[in-house]
Design an enzyme around this catalytic site. Structure first.
Site, PDB file in Angstrom:
ATOM      1  N   ASP A  95      30.001  39.334  44.051  1.00 29.15           N
ATOM      2  CA  ASP A  95      30.494  40.196  42.985  1.00 29.15           C
ATOM      3  C   ASP A  95      30.825  41.561  43.590  1.00 29.15           C
ATOM      4  OD1 ASP A  95      30.678  41.919  40.799  1.00 29.15           O
ATOM      5  OD2 ASP A  95      29.177  40.796  39.653  1.00 29.15           O
ATOM      6  N   LYS A 158      45.579  45.885  40.544  1.00 28.43           N
ATOM      7  CA  LYS A 158      46.115  45.426  39.251  1.00 28.43           C
ATOM      8  C   LYS A 158      45.367  46.143  38.138  1.00 28.43           C
ATOM      9  CE  LYS A 158      45.054  41.271  37.750  1.00 28.43           C
ATOM     10  NZ  LYS A 158      45.191  39.832  37.912  1.00 28.43           N
TER      11      LYS A 158
HETATM   12  C1  LIG Z   1      44.132  36.641  39.208  1.00 25.61           C
HETATM   13  S1  LIG Z   1      42.805  36.057  40.192  1.00 25.61           S
HETATM   14  C2  LIG Z   1      43.299  36.570  41.803  1.00 25.61           C
HETATM   15  C3  LIG Z   1      44.450  35.798  42.388  1.00 25.61           C
HETATM   16  C4  LIG Z   1      44.671  36.086  43.867  1.00 25.61           C
HETATM   17  N1  LIG Z   1      45.208  37.420  44.068  1.00 25.61           N
HETATM   18  C5  LIG Z   1      45.606  35.085  44.500  1.00 25.61           C
HETATM   19  O1  LIG Z   1      46.714  35.464  44.888  1.00 25.61           O
HETATM   20  O2  LIG Z   1      45.226  33.919  44.657  1.00 25.61           O
HETATM   21  C6  LIG Z   1      41.508  37.189  39.802  1.00 25.61           C
HETATM   22  C7  LIG Z   1      40.211  36.944  40.516  1.00 25.61           C
HETATM   23  O3  LIG Z   1      39.294  38.018  40.269  1.00 25.61           O
HETATM   24  C8  LIG Z   1      37.988  37.481  40.461  1.00 25.61           C
HETATM   25  N2  LIG Z   1      36.935  38.389  39.973  1.00 25.61           N
HETATM   26  C9  LIG Z   1      36.742  38.808  38.704  1.00 25.61           C
HETATM   27  N3  LIG Z   1      35.657  39.601  38.629  1.00 25.61           N
HETATM   28  C10 LIG Z   1      35.159  39.704  39.900  1.00 25.61           C
HETATM   29  C11 LIG Z   1      34.037  40.368  40.463  1.00 25.61           C
HETATM   30  N4  LIG Z   1      33.206  41.115  39.703  1.00 25.61           N
HETATM   31  N5  LIG Z   1      33.806  40.239  41.789  1.00 25.61           N
HETATM   32  C12 LIG Z   1      34.636  39.464  42.552  1.00 25.61           C
HETATM   33  N6  LIG Z   1      35.714  38.821  42.074  1.00 25.61           N
HETATM   34  C13 LIG Z   1      35.980  38.924  40.755  1.00 25.61           C
HETATM   35  C14 LIG Z   1      38.058  36.170  39.696  1.00 25.61           C
HETATM   36  O4  LIG Z   1      37.027  35.288  40.084  1.00 25.61           O
HETATM   37  C15 LIG Z   1      39.464  35.674  40.053  1.00 25.61           C
HETATM   38  O5  LIG Z   1      39.433  34.729  41.096  1.00 25.61           O
END
Ligand SMILES: C[S@@+](CC[C@H](N)C(=O)[O-])C[C@H]1O[C@@H](n2cnc3c(N)ncnc32)[C@H](O)[C@@H]1O
Length: 206
Positions: A95, A158
């Protein structure tokens, strides 16, 4: 036709989905980063850079970053979800809001030329809640810049637009020489997501 089936059909017809499959890039999201990198006169990510990618699963951005930095670059990705390994790319399962995750990243590298963040929360459908959760992830990514981005480094994040957006931009303006807001063509028009680029990090204003 059910909603999921409609969504799958739409996805399969999507230009960037097909392109990502053809170019073996794992996700259509990869093109958002590729387009951002081509859009400006300066290069966000260049050969030999060290890059940290926050919220990297399934790895579309990671693959695109690896292609941009080449053999000599360093690439580290972090996500709550595991990914299928990518050759010469380090991955931390964790995380981004947890100090232990930061400590693990530091074992690979402690000063990056570029930090990218495509983090999204699990969307609840309640717009205000989702916006607040996503801005929190963007702010956590900004805090990670204070620990791990080198002086003069670049940041791409983003952000879901909404009432907290302007405050976030103001924070970025205090930390970067230049802040640019951009919606790449690969980002769906109806999506409220937008990308913010911070150029030339200045640690003294953090
Ligand atoms: C839209 S996806 C990313 C796609 C990536 N850029 C790609 O091109 O494959 C967003 C990601 O943010 C991650 N995420 C959300 N909260 C998070 C956190 N607290 N720590 C780490 N990752 C997190 C989710 O698990 C998810 O895989």
């Amino acid at each position: 036709m059910g909603k999921r089936r409609m969504w799958l059909n739409e996805k399969k017809k999507d230009h960037y989905y097909k392109k990502a499959k053809k170019e073996n890039l794992r996700s259509r999201a990869a093109f958002k980063l590729i387009q951002l990198n081509e859009k400006f006169k300066f290069k966000l990510i260049k050969k030999g850079d060290s890059v940290l990618d926050l919220g990297c699963a399934p790895g579309g951005w990671l693959k695109a970053i690896k292609n941009l930095v080449g053999e000599k670059g360093i690439v580290v990705g972090v996500d709550l979800q595991p990914i299928t390994p990518i050759p010469q790319v380090k991955f931390v399962l964790g995380d981004i809001t947890d100090e232990n995750t930061i400590a693990e990243i530091k074992e690979y590298n402690s000063s990056f030329d570029v930090i990218t963040s495509d983090c999204s929360p699990n969307v609840s459908g309640n717009w205000e809640v989702d916006h607040a959760r996503q801005i929190y992830l963007a702010e956590m990514s900004l805090e990670i810049c204070q620990q791990l981005l080198c002086e003069g480094g670049n940041f791409v994040v983003k952000v879901f637009q909404g009432e907290l957006f302007e405050d976030f931009i103001e924070k970025m303006k205090q930390m970067f020489e230049k802040v640019i807001i951009s919606k790449p063509d690969a980002s769906r028009k109806r999506s409220s997501e937008i990308y913010v680029v911070g150029r030339q990090y200045d640690p003294k204003y953090s």
